[in-house]
Design a protein around this motif. Structure first.
Motif, short mmCIF file in Angstrom:
data_model
loop_
_atom_site.label_atom_id
_atom_site.label_comp_id
_atom_site.label_asym_id
_atom_site.label_seq_id
_atom_site.Cartn_x
_atom_site.Cartn_y
_atom_site.Cartn_z
N GLY A 39 0.82 -1.21 0.00
CA GLY A 39 0.00 0.00 0.00
C GLY A 39 0.86 1.27 0.00
N LEU A 40 1.99 1.21 0.70
CA LEU A 40 2.85 2.40 0.72
C LEU A 40 3.42 2.69 -0.66
N GLU A 41 3.70 1.61 -1.41
CA GLU A 41 4.19 1.82 -2.79
C GLU A 41 3.07 2.42 -3.64
N LEU A 42 1.85 1.89 -3.45
CA LEU A 42 0.71 2.45 -4.21
C LEU A 42 0.46 3.90 -3.82
N ARG A 43 0.63 4.20 -2.53
CA ARG A 43 0.40 5.57 -2.06
C ARG A 43 1.30 6.56 -2.82
N ARG A 44 2.55 6.18 -2.98
CA ARG A 44 3.49 7.08 -3.69
C ARG A 44 3.00 7.29 -5.12
N ILE A 45 2.59 6.21 -5.77
CA ILE A 45 2.10 6.33 -7.15
C ILE A 45 0.85 7.20 -7.20
N LEU A 46 0.00 7.02 -6.18
CA LEU A 46 -1.30 7.69 -6.21
C LEU A 46 -1.28 9.17 -5.84
N ILE A 47 -0.45 9.54 -4.89
CA ILE A 47 -0.62 10.93 -4.43
C ILE A 47 0.61 11.82 -4.53
N GLU A 48 1.68 11.32 -5.16
CA GLU A 48 2.80 12.21 -5.43
C GLU A 48 2.81 12.56 -6.91
N GLY A 49 3.35 13.71 -7.23
CA GLY A 49 3.58 14.05 -8.64
C GLY A 49 2.44 14.77 -9.31
N GLU A 50 2.50 14.73 -10.64
CA GLU A 50 1.59 15.52 -11.47
C GLU A 50 0.13 15.08 -11.37
N ILE A 51 -0.80 16.04 -11.43
CA ILE A 51 -2.23 15.75 -11.42
C ILE A 51 -2.60 14.84 -12.60
N SER A 52 -1.99 15.08 -13.75
CA SER A 52 -2.39 14.36 -14.96
C SER A 52 -1.81 12.95 -15.07
N LYS A 53 -1.08 12.51 -14.05
CA LYS A 53 -0.40 11.21 -14.15
C LYS A 53 -1.38 10.05 -14.33
N LEU A 54 -2.51 10.13 -13.62
CA LEU A 54 -3.53 9.05 -13.69
C LEU A 54 -4.88 9.70 -13.97
N ASP A 55 -5.81 8.95 -14.56
CA ASP A 55 -7.16 9.50 -14.65
C ASP A 55 -8.02 8.91 -13.52
N ALA A 56 -9.28 9.36 -13.44
CA ALA A 56 -10.13 8.96 -12.31
C ALA A 56 -10.33 7.44 -12.28
N GLU A 57 -10.44 6.82 -13.46
CA GLU A 57 -10.65 5.37 -13.53
C GLU A 57 -9.45 4.62 -12.94
N ALA A 58 -8.26 5.02 -13.38
CA ALA A 58 -7.04 4.36 -12.89
C ALA A 58 -6.88 4.59 -11.39
N GLU A 59 -7.21 5.80 -10.94
CA GLU A 59 -7.12 6.08 -9.50
C GLU A 59 -8.07 5.16 -8.72
N ALA A 60 -9.32 5.06 -9.20
CA ALA A 60 -10.30 4.23 -8.47
C ALA A 60 -9.80 2.79 -8.37
N LEU A 61 -9.26 2.26 -9.47
CA LEU A 61 -8.77 0.88 -9.45
C LEU A 61 -7.61 0.72 -8.46
N LEU A 62 -6.70 1.67 -8.47
CA LEU A 62 -5.53 1.54 -7.59
C LEU A 62 -5.90 1.76 -6.12
N PHE A 63 -6.84 2.69 -5.86
CA PHE A 63 -7.27 2.87 -4.46
C PHE A 63 -7.94 1.60 -3.96
N PHE A 64 -8.72 0.94 -4.84
CA PHE A 64 -9.35 -0.31 -4.39
C PHE A 64 -8.35 -1.45 -4.28
N ALA A 65 -7.29 -1.43 -5.07
CA ALA A 65 -6.24 -2.45 -4.91
C ALA A 65 -5.57 -2.27 -3.55
N ASP A 66 -5.26 -1.02 -3.22
CA ASP A 66 -4.68 -0.72 -1.90
C ASP A 66 -5.62 -1.20 -0.79
N ARG A 67 -6.91 -0.91 -0.98
CA ARG A 67 -7.93 -1.24 0.03
C ARG A 67 -8.06 -2.74 0.22
#
Ligand code: TMP
Length: 207
Positions: A39-67
Motif C-alpha cells: 500500500g505504501l508503494e501504491l500511495r506514492r504512485i497515487l498521491i505524489e507528482g503531477e495531477i495528470s499522471k492518472l485518470d479517475a478510472e485508474a485512480e479508483a482501481l488503484l485505491f481499491f487495490a490498496d484497500r
C-alpha cells in the motif's frame, strides 16, 4: 475517518486512539492509501507528482487495490482478534474523490461494483466525516506541507471547485447512510473537535 484536505483527520484519529486506549480498548491505527507495505508503494504512485499522471478510472482501481490488500492483511485480521480498527480514510474517499470531485464523470455503479469486488459486504461500524470550508482546509494543508519534506500535494493543487464538489460528496454520502456516518464541523479547536468525536463514538458505539 473521512474528509477533505486539511480537516485535521490525522490529529483527531490519534487523539481518539489514545482516548480508546485509556478505556482499555485494543486499538489499531491505520490509513488508506498506505496501510500495508505494498500500500505504501501504491500511495506514492497515487498521491505524489503531477495531477495528470492518472485518470479517475485508474485512480479508483488503484485505491481499491490498496484497500483490498489493507483489508486482507490488516483490517480483517485485527477485527478477528477483537481489536478496534481506526482508519484514516476508507471507501467513502473513493466515492467522494473519484466520483463527486471529478464532477460525477465516473459511474457510481462502477465504484459500488469495485467496492463489492474488493471488500464484499463489509462496512465500517461508524464513519466520522470531518467537514470544513475547503478554503480553510486548503490553507491549513498548505501550511502543514510547507513544514514537511514529502511531496504529497497532488490533490491540494486542484482547483477550488474540485474541493467544493468533494465536500458536497461527503455530505451526500452521509445523507445516504445516516446510521453509519456522523458529520462534524471541523472548523474548531483541536480540543473541541476531539470532544465532539468522543461524544459521537460514545453515543453510536456505546463505550
Ligand atoms: P491523506 O493522507 O491526506 O489522507 O492523503 C490521501 C490522499 O488520497 C487524499 O488527497 C485523498 C486521496 N484519496 C482518494 O483520492 N481516494 C481514495 O480512495 C483515498 C483513500 C484517498
Amino acid at each position: 475517518f473521512e474528509g477533505g484536505e486539511g480537516t485535521g483527520k490525522s490529529t483527531q484519529i490519534k487523539l481518539l486512539a489514545d482516548y480508546l486506549k485509556s478505556k482499555d480498548k485494543d486499538v489499531v491505527l491505520t490509513k488508506e492509501p498506505g496501510g500495508t507495505d505494498i500500500g505504501l508503494e501504491l500511495r506514492r504512485i497515487l498521491i505524489e507528482g503531477e495531477i495528470s499522471k492518472l485518470d479517475a478510472e485508474a485512480e479508483a482501481l488503484l485505491f481499491f487495490a490498496d484497500r483490498r490488500i489493507h483489508m486482507v492483511k490488516k483490517v480483517w485480521p485485527s477485527i478477528e482478534d477483537g481489536k478496534w480498527v481506526l482508519s484514516d480514510r476508507f471507501a467513502d474517499s473513493t466515492m467522494a474523490y473519484q466520483y463527486y470531485a471529478y464532477d460525477k464523470r465516473l459511474s457510481k455503479e462502477n465504484i459500488n461494483s469495485l467496492y463489492a469486488f474488493a471488500v464484499g459486504n463489509f462496512k465500517p461500524d461508524l464513519t466520522i466525516i470531518l467537514d470544513i470550508d475547503p478554503k480553510v482546509g486548503l490553507a491549513r494543508s498548505f501550511k502543514k506541507a510547507a513544514t514537511m519534506t514529502n511531496k504529497e500535494t497532488r490533490n491540494e493543487n486542484r482547483e477550488l471547485k474540485w474541493h467544493e464538489n468533494l465536500r458536497q460528496g461527503f455530505i451526500e454520502i452521509a445523507k445516504e447512510e445516516p446510521q453509519r456516518c456522523g458529520v462534524l464541523n471541523a472548523d474548531k479547536s483541536i480540543e473541541e473537535l476531539h470532544k465532539d468525536i468522543v461524544k459521537v463514538v460514545t453515543e453510536r458505539l456505546g463505550l
